[in-house]
Design a protein around this motif. Structure first.
Motif, PDB file in Angstrom:
ATOM      1  N   GLN A  15      47.602  34.183  39.884  1.00 39.96           N
ATOM      2  CA  GLN A  15      46.737  35.338  39.673  1.00 39.96           C
ATOM      3  C   GLN A  15      45.303  34.891  39.362  1.00 39.96           C
ATOM      4  O   GLN A  15      44.342  35.452  39.875  1.00 39.96           O
ATOM      5  CB  GLN A  15      47.294  36.161  38.516  1.00 39.96           C
ATOM      6  CG  GLN A  15      46.749  37.564  38.442  1.00 39.96           C
ATOM      7  CD  GLN A  15      47.247  38.244  37.173  1.00 39.96           C
ATOM      8  OE1 GLN A  15      48.337  37.939  36.704  1.00 39.96           O
ATOM      9  NE2 GLN A  15      46.457  39.133  36.634  1.00 39.96           N
ATOM     10  N   GLU A  19      41.922  35.703  41.457  1.00 41.23           N
ATOM     11  CA  GLU A  19      40.730  36.315  40.877  1.00 41.23           C
ATOM     12  C   GLU A  19      39.493  35.480  41.158  1.00 41.23           C
ATOM     13  O   GLU A  19      38.424  35.998  41.445  1.00 41.23           O
ATOM     14  CB  GLU A  19      40.911  36.497  39.361  1.00 41.23           C
ATOM     15  CG  GLU A  19      41.656  37.778  39.035  1.00 41.23           C
ATOM     16  CD  GLU A  19      42.126  37.814  37.587  1.00 41.23           C
ATOM     17  OE1 GLU A  19      41.574  37.055  36.774  1.00 41.23           O
ATOM     18  OE2 GLU A  19      43.055  38.593  37.308  1.00 41.23           O
ATOM     19  N   GLN A  22      38.418  36.011  44.705  1.00 36.81           N
ATOM     20  CA  GLN A  22      37.766  37.307  44.888  1.00 36.81           C
ATOM     21  C   GLN A  22      36.346  37.304  44.318  1.00 36.81           C
ATOM     22  O   GLN A  22      35.433  37.840  44.932  1.00 36.81           O
ATOM     23  CB  GLN A  22      38.590  38.407  44.227  1.00 36.81           C
ATOM     24  CG  GLN A  22      39.678  38.923  45.150  1.00 36.81           C
ATOM     25  CD  GLN A  22      40.580  39.937  44.463  1.00 36.81           C
ATOM     26  OE1 GLN A  22      40.308  40.344  43.346  1.00 36.81           O
ATOM     27  NE2 GLN A  22      41.639  40.317  45.147  1.00 36.81           N
TER      28      GLN A  22
END
Ligand code: C2E
Ligand code: MG
Ligand code: MG
Ligand code: MG
Length: 280
Positions: A15, A19, A22
């Motif tokens: 995760q 992130e 992104q």
């Protein structure tokens, strides 16, 4: 959230990676817009000649006014700009803008412009520099280009030839962050430099650590014997100033003298200086 077992840790890791990716994509998108929207500005930080305590020139430091995030540091976005090819047009703008602004400064004050390794290796660099000089009318010896040792890691003909071409234009070359790369000493022999900037990491710890002080002292005396000025970066206190003066550094830069500021505020710095007022 992530459980303490391996699987949970892994998912948490995945995760976090996601992130990061992104955030990086968002930065790329924003950077593209920033170039067209003119969200960049050059800040300037004074460099003090310790012989006469006068401002010798200013280093230009790029700032990005992000519409939502505020000012973003160049160390965060320059690598992204390099990877996405955006640094070539941005880099040209930096050199032209810096020359244009410096041409209005008094005396023979210099402007120092940072060049990233990718910028340095780009084809049009020499042409960009000579065009910026011609457009602004700035005397070439008032332009100083700061490069880091990583530029020289690719010790090939092109690197040497670019350095020589730049010097033939009359501009000066400073080695930035000196001491943080590999085999700095051999670079001094193989490449033409005009100035050494001692990395601020040594300056920061100089008061507590004898080894850092010893490094600053040896670089300063090395510079002296090679006839090269040595600038100590990151001077924040009077004690640090005293130490680098004793070490024999010829110039200093840091918050103690002044933080990087927008061009319009330099007017006050220069005016204060004329009246004999301290800069910081
Ligand atoms: P640099 O060229 O070594 O610049 C010195 C950095 O130290 C600057 O950070 C400056 O604001 C900061 N500094 C100056 N005095 C002090 C001090 O007394 N204490 C502390 N703690 N810091 C001080 P900045 O502006 O965030 O820039 C970081 C790096 O980003 C620069 O390191 C340079 O490598 C790169 N950079 C900045 N502007 C440009 C640019 O226009 N083009 C390129 N290619 N790189 C740039
Ligand atoms: Mg300096
Ligand atoms: Mg620099
Ligand atoms: Mg530096």
């Amino acid at each position: 959230y992530a459980k303490a077992d391996g699987r949970g840790t892994f998912r948490f890791f995945e995760q976090a990676m996601d992130e990061q990716l992104q955030a990086r994509r968002a930065l790329e998108v924003d950077l593209r817009k920033a170039v067209t929207n003119g969200e960049f500005e050059l800040f300037y930080q004074p460099q003090i000649n310790l012989r006469d305590d006068e401002i010798a020139g200013f280093e230009t430091l790029l700032r990005w006014h992000h519409p939502e995030r505020g000012i973003i540091s160049p160390s965060e976005f320059i690598p992204v700009a390099e990877d996405t090819g955006l640094l070539s047009s941005l880099g040209e703008w930096i050199i032209e803008q810096a020359c244009r602004e410096a041409a209005t400064w008094p005396r023979d004050m210099h402007v120092a412009v940072n060049l990233s390794p990718v910028q340095f290796r780009s084809r049009g660099l020499v042409q960009t520099v000579s065009r910026a000089l011609a457009l602004s009318g700035l005397a070439p010896q008032r332009l100083e280009l700061e490069i880091t040792e990583s530029v020289l890691l690719q010790d090939n003909e092109m690197t040497v030839s670019t350095l020589h071409q730049l010097r033939r234009l009359g501009v000066r070359i400073a080695m930035d962050d000196f001491g943080t790369g590999y085999s700095s000493l051999s670079y001094l022999r193989s490449f033409p430099f005009d100035k050494i900037k001692i990395d601020q990491s040594f300056v920061r710890e100089m008061s507590q650590r004898a080894d850092c002080l010893a490094i600053v002292q040896s670089v300063a005396s090395l510079g002296a014997s090679l006839g090269m000025p040595t600038v100590a970066e990151g001077i924040e206190t009077e004690e640090q100033l005293r130490q680098i003066e004793a070490a024999g550094c010829t110039d200093a830069q840091g918050y103690y003298f002044g933080r990087p500021r927008p061009a319009r505020e330099l007017v006050y710095t220069l005016a204060a200086l004329k009246n004999g007022v301290k800069v910081a």
